[in-house]
Motif scaffolding. Structure first.
Motif, PDB file in Angstrom:
ATOM      1  N   HIS A 207       0.823  -1.201   0.000  1.00  0.00           N
ATOM      2  CA  HIS A 207       0.000   0.000   0.000  1.00  0.00           C
ATOM      3  C   HIS A 207       0.858   1.253   0.000  1.00  0.00           C
ATOM      4  N   GLY A 208       1.921   1.245   0.774  1.00  0.00           N
ATOM      5  CA  GLY A 208       2.863   2.347   0.782  1.00  0.00           C
ATOM      6  C   GLY A 208       2.607   3.408   1.836  1.00  0.00           C
ATOM      7  N   ASP A 209       1.344   3.559   2.270  1.00  0.00           N
ATOM      8  CA  ASP A 209       1.004   4.540   3.309  1.00  0.00           C
ATOM      9  C   ASP A 209      -0.109   3.951   4.173  1.00  0.00           C
ATOM     10  N   ALA A 210       0.147   2.771   4.706  1.00  0.00           N
ATOM     11  CA  ALA A 210      -0.909   1.961   5.331  1.00  0.00           C
ATOM     12  C   ALA A 210      -1.145   2.325   6.787  1.00  0.00           C
ATOM     13  N   HIS A 211      -1.342   3.608   7.058  1.00  0.00           N
ATOM     14  CA  HIS A 211      -1.672   3.968   8.433  1.00  0.00           C
ATOM     15  C   HIS A 211      -3.168   3.754   8.681  1.00  0.00           C
ATOM     16  N   LYS A 212      -3.544   3.783   9.938  1.00  0.00           N
ATOM     17  CA  LYS A 212      -4.896   3.427  10.357  1.00  0.00           C
ATOM     18  C   LYS A 212      -5.960   4.317   9.721  1.00  0.00           C
ATOM     19  N   GLY A 213      -5.617   5.581   9.466  1.00  0.00           N
ATOM     20  CA  GLY A 213      -6.569   6.490   8.869  1.00  0.00           C
ATOM     21  C   GLY A 213      -6.922   6.175   7.436  1.00  0.00           C
ATOM     22  N   ASN A 214      -6.180   5.274   6.814  1.00  0.00           N
ATOM     23  CA  ASN A 214      -6.461   4.887   5.433  1.00  0.00           C
ATOM     24  C   ASN A 214      -7.227   3.574   5.332  1.00  0.00           C
ATOM     25  N   TYR A 215      -7.814   3.134   6.461  1.00  0.00           N
ATOM     26  CA  TYR A 215      -8.648   1.929   6.446  1.00  0.00           C
ATOM     27  C   TYR A 215      -9.922   2.264   7.206  1.00  0.00           C
ATOM     28  N   LEU A 216     -10.970   2.596   6.450  1.00  0.00           N
ATOM     29  CA  LEU A 216     -12.202   3.135   7.031  1.00  0.00           C
ATOM     30  C   LEU A 216     -13.242   2.049   7.226  1.00  0.00           C
ATOM     31  N   GLN A 217     -13.924   2.117   8.359  1.00  0.00           N
ATOM     32  CA  GLN A 217     -14.947   1.124   8.700  1.00  0.00           C
ATOM     33  C   GLN A 217     -16.338   1.717   8.524  1.00  0.00           C
ATOM     34  N   ALA A 218     -17.200   1.012   7.803  1.00  0.00           N
ATOM     35  CA  ALA A 218     -18.576   1.448   7.579  1.00  0.00           C
ATOM     36  C   ALA A 218     -19.447   1.071   8.769  1.00  0.00           C
ATOM     37  N   ALA A 219     -20.660   1.615   8.765  1.00  0.00           N
ATOM     38  CA  ALA A 219     -21.575   1.358   9.874  1.00  0.00           C
ATOM     39  C   ALA A 219     -21.924  -0.112  10.000  1.00  0.00           C
ATOM     40  N   ASP A 220     -21.875  -0.861   8.890  1.00  0.00           N
ATOM     41  CA  ASP A 220     -22.219  -2.280   8.936  1.00  0.00           C
ATOM     42  C   ASP A 220     -21.046  -3.158   9.347  1.00  0.00           C
ATOM     43  N   GLY A 221     -19.911  -2.544   9.685  1.00  0.00           N
ATOM     44  CA  GLY A 221     -18.745  -3.300  10.120  1.00  0.00           C
ATOM     45  C   GLY A 221     -17.740  -3.596   9.032  1.00  0.00           C
ATOM     46  N   SER A 222     -18.128  -3.435   7.768  1.00  0.00           N
ATOM     47  CA  SER A 222     -17.179  -3.644   6.673  1.00  0.00           C
ATOM     48  C   SER A 222     -16.176  -2.493   6.646  1.00  0.00           C
ATOM     49  N   ALA A 223     -15.060  -2.693   5.980  1.00  0.00           N
ATOM     50  CA  ALA A 223     -14.025  -1.662   5.935  1.00  0.00           C
ATOM     51  C   ALA A 223     -13.402  -1.640   4.544  1.00  0.00           C
ATOM     52  N   VAL A 224     -12.896  -0.475   4.150  1.00  0.00           N
ATOM     53  CA  VAL A 224     -12.281  -0.326   2.834  1.00  0.00           C
ATOM     54  C   VAL A 224     -10.959   0.427   2.967  1.00  0.00           C
ATOM     55  N   MET A 225     -10.022   0.087   2.090  1.00  0.00           N
ATOM     56  CA  MET A 225      -8.740   0.756   2.023  1.00  0.00           C
ATOM     57  C   MET A 225      -8.871   1.953   1.089  1.00  0.00           C
ATOM     58  N   ILE A 226      -8.316   3.078   1.498  1.00  0.00           N
ATOM     59  CA  ILE A 226      -8.366   4.281   0.671  1.00  0.00           C
ATOM     60  C   ILE A 226      -6.947   4.780   0.408  1.00  0.00           C
ATOM     61  N   ASP A 227      -6.850   5.863  -0.370  1.00  0.00           N
ATOM     62  CA  ASP A 227      -5.569   6.506  -0.692  1.00  0.00           C
ATOM     63  C   ASP A 227      -4.598   5.506  -1.310  1.00  0.00           C
ATOM     64  N   LEU A 228      -4.852   5.177  -2.570  1.00  0.00           N
ATOM     65  CA  LEU A 228      -4.055   4.175  -3.272  1.00  0.00           C
ATOM     66  C   LEU A 228      -2.895   4.790  -4.051  1.00  0.00           C
ATOM     67  N   GLU A 229      -2.658   6.082  -3.892  1.00  0.00           N
ATOM     68  CA  GLU A 229      -1.669   6.751  -4.731  1.00  0.00           C
ATOM     69  C   GLU A 229      -0.231   6.373  -4.407  1.00  0.00           C
ATOM     70  N   HIS A 230       0.015   5.737  -3.254  1.00  0.00           N
ATOM     71  CA  HIS A 230       1.380   5.339  -2.891  1.00  0.00           C
ATOM     72  C   HIS A 230       1.634   3.846  -3.117  1.00  0.00           C
ATOM     73  N   VAL A 231       0.677   3.128  -3.691  1.00  0.00           N
ATOM     74  CA  VAL A 231       0.879   1.697  -3.929  1.00  0.00           C
ATOM     75  C   VAL A 231       2.110   1.509  -4.814  1.00  0.00           C
ATOM     76  N   ALA A 232       2.984   0.605  -4.414  1.00  0.00           N
ATOM     77  CA  ALA A 232       4.258   0.422  -5.098  1.00  0.00           C
ATOM     78  C   ALA A 232       4.712  -1.031  -4.924  1.00  0.00           C
ATOM     79  N   HIS A 233       5.853  -1.352  -5.506  1.00  0.00           N
ATOM     80  CA  HIS A 233       6.466  -2.673  -5.317  1.00  0.00           C
ATOM     81  C   HIS A 233       7.604  -2.511  -4.321  1.00  0.00           C
ATOM     82  N   GLY A 234       7.543  -3.282  -3.224  1.00  0.00           N
ATOM     83  CA  GLY A 234       8.579  -3.132  -2.219  1.00  0.00           C
ATOM     84  C   GLY A 234       8.448  -4.153  -1.114  1.00  0.00           C
ATOM     85  N   PRO A 235       9.208  -3.990  -0.046  1.00  0.00           N
ATOM     86  CA  PRO A 235       9.193  -4.933   1.067  1.00  0.00           C
ATOM     87  C   PRO A 235       7.906  -4.811   1.879  1.00  0.00           C
ATOM     88  N   ARG A 236       7.284  -5.939   2.177  1.00  0.00           N
ATOM     89  CA  ARG A 236       6.039  -5.925   2.948  1.00  0.00           C
ATOM     90  C   ARG A 236       6.265  -5.401   4.364  1.00  0.00           C
TER      91      ARG A 236
END
Length: 324
Positions: A207-236
């Motif tokens: 993801h490249g910028d995988a802080h907690k603020g970039n994983y949002l939880q909906a009212a139904d409990g599901s969650a989505v990853m946002i801010d994909l502009e830093h996605v890259a190839h690198g070390p996990r």
């Protein structure tokens, strides 16, 4: 993440190049100018811009349309390659069924209008904040286990690229020159240290910028990853350090129990990895240089910059840093 499948790599996959230009606050982009571009883009896409609500004005201008669940982002023309890649990543994740922000399918984009880049996104459902650290760790495990061969072409991860760019454009900002020189030397040293690291996990899309603020939880409990502009190839390890290792060891934002839950969710203890301290210092340095763009007009940013510089110089923990 099954560490039994991990293989050693000769060096960490972090680019050693220093960019001549990186994304900065959108120069000259006022709300009025952004709205003019929004109107032109919506007209071309067959959408109604009337009543659009400004969500954010900074590096990008982000609007929510009134008549449809659509979000429109307006960026500088220099952001065109990144916008193309971000849309490609979003479509890859949608094909893979990974929960992330979705591009608007009927607008292929990105569009280049008035010297600015415009992209269209599906508006996220109402959410109740961010998901927990263990949930974020589990999401990253799922992201890292996607078949890498199906991902779009990605650049090498370079956590220091934007830091170098901010420093290149820093002359004239209201901070001591000695602090800028300290940061320049630190970036150079960290590049050398990063190049000597030996990741334990296999490299791949991150993801490249995988802080907690970039994983949002909906009212139904599901969650989505946002801010994909830093996605890259690198070390996990970078994603895991950013997501829960640094919040635990660097900031003290989660306790031992929650950290261990995150470790179990992802299957890897990133703080115990010998290279963690380098990633911690990489992240803290990048977060400090990011404040430079706000120091000319924000006294609180200048105060926070001074606090962070003191931490970097003294080697103390960053638990006192202001969030955000």
């Amino acid at each position: 993440m099954n560490t039994s499948r991990a293989t050693s790599a000769p060096t960490i996959s972090i680019s050693a190049s220093v960019p001549t230009a990186t994304p900065t606050p959108t120069a000259g982009l006022t709300e009025a100018a952004a709205r003019a571009t929004l109107r032109a883009a919506c007209a071309a896409a067959g959408l109604d811009p009337d009543g659009a609500r400004l969500l954010r004005l900074g590096e990008n201008a982000v609007f929510a349309l009134a008549g449809r669940p659509v979000v429109v982002r307006v960026s500088r023309a220099a952001a065109l390659p990144r916008a193309r890649r971000e849309l490609a990543v979003a479509r890859w994740l949608e094909r893979a069924g990974f929960p992330a922000v979705r591009a608007l399918p009927e607008v292929p984009g990105p569009s280049l209008l008035d010297g600015r880049v415009v992209t269209f996104w599906r508006e996220l459902p109402d959410h109740g904040g961010t998901a927990g650290f263990p949930a974020l760790a589990g999401a990253l495990r799922a992201l890292h286990e996607l078949p890498a061969e199906e991902a779009p072409r990605l650049p090498a991860l370079d956590p220091l690229a934007e830091a170098a760019g901010h420093l290149a454009q820093a002359p004239g900002v209201p901070v001591p020159d000695a602090d800028l020189e300290f940061l320049r030397e630190r970036v150079t040293e960290l590049r050398e240290e990063a190049a000597a690291l030996r990741p334990q996990l296999p490299a791949g899309p991150v993801h490249g910028d995988a802080h907690k603020g970039n994983y949002l939880q909906a009212a139904d409990g599901s969650a989505v990853m946002i801010d994909l502009e830093h996605v890259a190839h690198g070390p996990r390890e970078w994603d895991l350090a950013t997501a829960f290792g640094i919040p635990y060891r660097g900031f003290g934002w989660l306790g031992e129990d929650v950290y261990r839950q995150a470790v179990r969710a992802v299957g890897f203890d990133v703080v115990a990895w010998p290279g963690f301290d380098v990633l911690l210092r990489l992240r803290l340095t990048a977060m400090t240089t990011a404040l430079l763009r706000d120091t000319p007009h924000d006294p609180s940013a200048r105060a926070e910059f001074a606090r962070r510089i003191a931490t970097l110089r003294g080697g103390a923990d960053a638990s006192g840093w202001r969030r955000g």
